[in-house]
Design a protein around this motif. Structure first.
Motif, PDB file in Angstrom:
ATOM      1  N   GLN A 152      -3.729  33.064 -24.554  1.00  0.00           N
ATOM      2  CA  GLN A 152      -2.297  32.884 -24.318  1.00  0.00           C
ATOM      3  C   GLN A 152      -2.016  32.456 -22.885  1.00  0.00           C
ATOM      4  O   GLN A 152      -1.114  31.656 -22.640  1.00  0.00           O
ATOM      5  CB  GLN A 152      -1.534  34.172 -24.639  1.00  0.00           C
ATOM      6  N   LEU A 174      -1.732  28.726 -22.232  1.00  0.00           N
ATOM      7  CA  LEU A 174      -0.626  27.947 -22.776  1.00  0.00           C
ATOM      8  C   LEU A 174       0.347  27.575 -21.665  1.00  0.00           C
ATOM      9  O   LEU A 174       0.845  28.437 -20.942  1.00  0.00           O
ATOM     10  CB  LEU A 174       0.111  28.735 -23.869  1.00  0.00           C
ATOM     11  N   VAL A 206       5.419  32.430 -26.070  1.00  0.00           N
ATOM     12  CA  VAL A 206       4.265  33.194 -25.627  1.00  0.00           C
ATOM     13  C   VAL A 206       4.265  33.118 -24.108  1.00  0.00           C
ATOM     14  O   VAL A 206       4.273  32.012 -23.540  1.00  0.00           O
ATOM     15  CB  VAL A 206       2.951  32.627 -26.218  1.00  0.00           C
ATOM     16  N   ASN A 207       4.333  34.271 -23.464  1.00  0.00           N
ATOM     17  CA  ASN A 207       4.353  34.336 -21.999  1.00  0.00           C
ATOM     18  C   ASN A 207       5.441  33.454 -21.397  1.00  0.00           C
ATOM     19  O   ASN A 207       5.222  32.783 -20.396  1.00  0.00           O
ATOM     20  CB  ASN A 207       2.981  33.986 -21.414  1.00  0.00           C
ATOM     21  N   ARG A 248      -4.086  28.332 -30.583  1.00  0.00           N
ATOM     22  CA  ARG A 248      -3.135  27.875 -29.550  1.00  0.00           C
ATOM     23  C   ARG A 248      -2.658  26.465 -29.862  1.00  0.00           C
ATOM     24  O   ARG A 248      -1.460  26.167 -29.818  1.00  0.00           O
ATOM     25  CB  ARG A 248      -3.785  27.924 -28.165  1.00  0.00           C
ATOM     26  N   PHE A 282      -4.802  33.729 -31.947  1.00  0.00           N
ATOM     27  CA  PHE A 282      -4.133  33.315 -30.718  1.00  0.00           C
ATOM     28  C   PHE A 282      -3.097  34.334 -30.263  1.00  0.00           C
ATOM     29  O   PHE A 282      -3.037  34.685 -29.081  1.00  0.00           O
ATOM     30  CB  PHE A 282      -3.478  31.941 -30.889  1.00  0.00           C
ATOM     31  N   VAL A 283      -2.273  34.817 -31.164  1.00  0.00           N
ATOM     32  CA  VAL A 283      -1.216  35.740 -30.744  1.00  0.00           C
ATOM     33  C   VAL A 283      -1.760  37.121 -30.390  1.00  0.00           C
ATOM     34  O   VAL A 283      -1.001  37.966 -29.900  1.00  0.00           O
ATOM     35  CB  VAL A 283      -0.044  35.830 -31.761  1.00  0.00           C
ATOM     36  N   ASP A 319       3.995  37.543 -27.453  1.00  0.00           N
ATOM     37  CA  ASP A 319       3.069  37.891 -26.383  1.00  0.00           C
ATOM     38  C   ASP A 319       2.132  38.994 -26.854  1.00  0.00           C
ATOM     39  O   ASP A 319       2.517  39.843 -27.670  1.00  0.00           O
ATOM     40  CB  ASP A 319       3.830  38.396 -25.152  1.00  0.00           C
ATOM     41  N   THR A 320       0.927  39.012 -26.311  1.00  0.00           N
ATOM     42  CA  THR A 320      -0.040  40.032 -26.740  1.00  0.00           C
ATOM     43  C   THR A 320       0.465  41.440 -26.464  1.00  0.00           C
ATOM     44  O   THR A 320       0.140  42.351 -27.212  1.00  0.00           O
ATOM     45  CB  THR A 320      -1.407  39.844 -26.046  1.00  0.00           C
TER      46      THR A 320
END
Length: 176
Positions: A135, A138, A67-68, A53, A128-129, A79-80
């Protein structure tokens, strides 16, 4: 306090039958390797989503990727929920490799230079991803001012172009 590192499932590594994953130390960094791969000298770095992150933000990935909803819009959101449930980290790196020409061009345009990553940093960013809990941590306030300015300079340029066009339109109306 550092988050617990992500452990790579044995099925995600190209293991031979009977291979046992073990943690090995190489300097201060821990690596995952298998007993069958030991003679070949291959190691798998520990993947730490918390470090990932910080790298995602501080290396400048966030300038183009989000991300998000936090980050840039010039490249794919990471995003996951856009990731496969189980992914070989080498497949992720291969996808980056296929898009590397465009990424390097954007990095030079947005950041002024190409982002340099070593293997450990790449492993941490991949972790992280793929980690929804990390996430979720963040936030926009984690983005350093210099990186945030890079994210918004395109918006400022777009608005200045619009303002200039509006100003020209007003001058044309006044001259009519």
């Amino acid at each position: 306090m550092l988050a617990a590192p992500i452990r790579i499932a044995a099925i995600a590594l190209p293991l031979t039958a009977g291979a046992l994953p073990v943690m090995a130390s190489h300097g201060e960094v821990k690596h995952l390797r298998t007993t069958d791969q030991l003679p070949m000298g291959l190691i798998m770095p520990e993947m730490n989503a918390e470090r990932g992150r910080a790298l995602f933000v501080n290396k400048g990935c966030i300038v183009c990727h989000s991300v998000n909803g936090v980050g840039g819009e010039d490249a794919q959101a990471l995003d996951t929920d856009t990731m496969e449930d189980m992914m070989n980290p080498f497949d992720f790196a291969a996808r980056m490799w296929r898009g590397s020409a465009a990424m390097v061009e954007l990095q030079k345009k947005e950041l002024g230079e190409q982002i340099e990553l070593n293997g450990q940093e790449m492993a941490d960013i991949i972790a992280f991803v793929h980690d929804a809990r990390e996430q979720a941590k963040l936030t926009r306030d984690q983005i350093p001012e210099g990186i945030a300015r890079m994210m918004h300079h395109d918006i400022d340029e777009d608005h200045s172009d619009e303002s200039e066009m509006e100003h020209q339109g007003e001058e044309e109306k006044q001259s009519d």
